[in-house]
Motif scaffolding. Structure first.
Motif, PDB file in Angstrom:
ATOM      1  N   UNK A   1       0.836  -1.205   0.000  1.00  0.00           N
ATOM      2  CA  UNK A   1       0.000   0.000   0.000  1.00  0.00           C
ATOM      3  C   UNK A   1       0.867   1.250   0.000  1.00  0.00           C
ATOM      4  N   UNK A   2       0.440   2.316  -0.734  1.00  0.00           N
ATOM      5  CA  UNK A   2       1.224   3.550  -0.726  1.00  0.00           C
ATOM      6  C   UNK A   2       1.162   4.208   0.643  1.00  0.00           C
ATOM      7  N   UNK A   3       2.246   4.875   1.013  1.00  0.00           N
ATOM      8  CA  UNK A   3       2.314   5.525   2.320  1.00  0.00           C
ATOM      9  C   UNK A   3       1.448   6.786   2.343  1.00  0.00           C
ATOM     10  N   UNK A   4       0.780   7.001   3.490  1.00  0.00           N
ATOM     11  CA  UNK A   4      -0.030   8.220   3.644  1.00  0.00           C
ATOM     12  C   UNK A   4       0.763   9.298   4.379  1.00  0.00           C
ATOM     13  N   UNK A   5       1.981   8.990   4.742  1.00  0.00           N
ATOM     14  CA  UNK A   5       2.811   9.958   5.442  1.00  0.00           C
ATOM     15  C   UNK A   5       3.291  11.048   4.493  1.00  0.00           C
ATOM     16  N   UNK A   6       3.394  12.258   5.020  1.00  0.00           N
ATOM     17  CA  UNK A   6       3.930  13.349   4.217  1.00  0.00           C
ATOM     18  C   UNK A   6       5.454  13.345   4.320  1.00  0.00           C
ATOM     19  N   UNK A   7       6.150  13.856   3.301  1.00  0.00           N
ATOM     20  CA  UNK A   7       7.608  13.944   3.370  1.00  0.00           C
ATOM     21  C   UNK A   7       8.043  14.778   4.564  1.00  0.00           C
ATOM     22  N   UNK A   8       9.265  14.575   5.068  1.00  0.00           N
ATOM     23  CA  UNK A   8       9.751  15.357   6.212  1.00  0.00           C
ATOM     24  C   UNK A   8       9.668  16.860   5.943  1.00  0.00           C
ATOM     25  N   UNK A   9       9.248  17.603   6.945  1.00  0.00           N
ATOM     26  CA  UNK A   9       9.160  19.054   6.783  1.00  0.00           C
ATOM     27  C   UNK A   9       7.845  19.539   6.212  1.00  0.00           C
ATOM     28  N   UNK A  10       6.956  18.604   5.862  1.00  0.00           N
ATOM     29  CA  UNK A  10       5.645  18.980   5.334  1.00  0.00           C
ATOM     30  C   UNK A  10       4.549  18.552   6.303  1.00  0.00           C
ATOM     31  N   UNK A  11       3.479  19.350   6.423  1.00  0.00           N
ATOM     32  CA  UNK A  11       2.360  18.923   7.272  1.00  0.00           C
ATOM     33  C   UNK A  11       1.655  17.722   6.655  1.00  0.00           C
ATOM     34  N   UNK A  12       1.018  16.932   7.495  1.00  0.00           N
ATOM     35  CA  UNK A  12       0.242  15.796   7.017  1.00  0.00           C
ATOM     36  C   UNK A  12      -0.875  16.312   6.119  1.00  0.00           C
ATOM     37  N   UNK A  13      -1.142  15.617   5.028  1.00  0.00           N
ATOM     38  CA  UNK A  13      -2.195  15.946   4.056  1.00  0.00           C
ATOM     39  C   UNK A  13      -1.860  17.157   3.199  1.00  0.00           C
ATOM     40  N   UNK A  14      -0.588  17.565   3.164  1.00  0.00           N
ATOM     41  CA  UNK A  14      -0.217  18.695   2.304  1.00  0.00           C
ATOM     42  C   UNK A  14      -0.297  18.281   0.837  1.00  0.00           C
ATOM     43  N   UNK A  15      -0.987  19.071  -0.030  1.00  0.00           N
ATOM     44  CA  UNK A  15      -1.126  18.696  -1.452  1.00  0.00           C
ATOM     45  C   UNK A  15       0.187  18.824  -2.217  1.00  0.00           C
ATOM     46  N   UNK A  16       0.441  17.871  -3.073  1.00  0.00           N
ATOM     47  CA  UNK A  16       1.706  17.830  -3.800  1.00  0.00           C
ATOM     48  C   UNK A  16       1.889  18.929  -4.833  1.00  0.00           C
ATOM     49  N   UNK A  17       0.790  19.566  -5.249  1.00  0.00           N
ATOM     50  CA  UNK A  17       0.908  20.600  -6.292  1.00  0.00           C
ATOM     51  C   UNK A  17       1.101  22.011  -5.722  1.00  0.00           C
ATOM     52  N   UNK A  18       1.196  22.123  -4.392  1.00  0.00           N
ATOM     53  CA  UNK A  18       1.398  23.422  -3.751  1.00  0.00           C
ATOM     54  C   UNK A  18       2.758  23.434  -3.060  1.00  0.00           C
TER      55      UNK A  18
END
Length: 204
Positions: A1-18
């Protein structure tokens, strides 16, 4: 399953296009006079001026999908409190692309005034922080529980930056808002009647 975690330094659920910002992004079109009005020495401030320190991602808020069908922002996101926030508490700064009239996106729904006299705004359409997810109170609550205020933020090396901050509204003379914002409660501001008037005109 793909990870739902955000990359380090980003808030959880941060959109990838912003683009996530930890500090304002200044337009290269801003001249020296305008930059000097926004970035100044601490020594230039009045002695009683309050200077805030910020860190990001913010631990006192969380980006949450709106699943309530009657919510005007259903299917989008909102910003919710991770902890109880008392009246007048500073929540976080409103970050984005800092620009003047020569560099304004007329279609933006995320542009706030930073210095009316100099015509400077901060636009979080393409870049910003968690504050860009704060919704308007209309259709959700009887009144806003948060508001925008002008602030100065410590940016290091004896410098401060003029920014817009998000605060819990004051308790008021009657004290009816003395509870502040409870944990798990959505933060709601007033976009102003002008915002909705312009939106209606654009849709005609």
């Amino acid at each position: 399953m793909p990870s739902t975690r955000s990359p380090p330094g980003l808030p959880k659920a941060w959109p990838g296009n912003i683009i996530y910002l930890h500090a304002p992004s200044y337009s290269k079109k801003l001249n020296a006079v305008k930059i000097k009005a926004l970035v100044l020495s601490k020594s230039e401030l009045p002695p009683d001026a309050q200077v805030y320190k910020t860190s990001s991602p913010s631990t006192n808020v969380k980006i949450t999908p709106i699943t309530d069908f009657v919510h005007p922002a259903h299917g989008q996101n909102g910003l919710f409190a991770n902890q109880h926030l008392p009246p007048d508490a500073f929540i976080l700064p409103y970050l984005g692309y800092v620009h003047d009239q020569t560099d304004t996106d007329e279609t933006s729904d995320y542009d706030l005034s930073l210095d009316r006299e100099l015509g400077i705004g901060v636009d979080a359409t393409k870049m910003g922080n968690e504050s860009r997810f704060i919704n308007d109170f209309r259709g959700v609550s009887t009144a806003p529980n948060a508001e925008f205020r002008d602030i100065y933020v410590d940016s290091g090396n004896g410098k401060v930056e003029k920014r817009v901050g998000v605060f819990v509204v004051s308790a008021g003379k009657s004290g009816k808002r003395a509870k502040g914002i409870g944990r798990g409660q959505e933060m709601l501001v007033s976009y102003g009647k002008g915002f909705w008037t312009e939106r209606q005109n654009a849709e005609r």
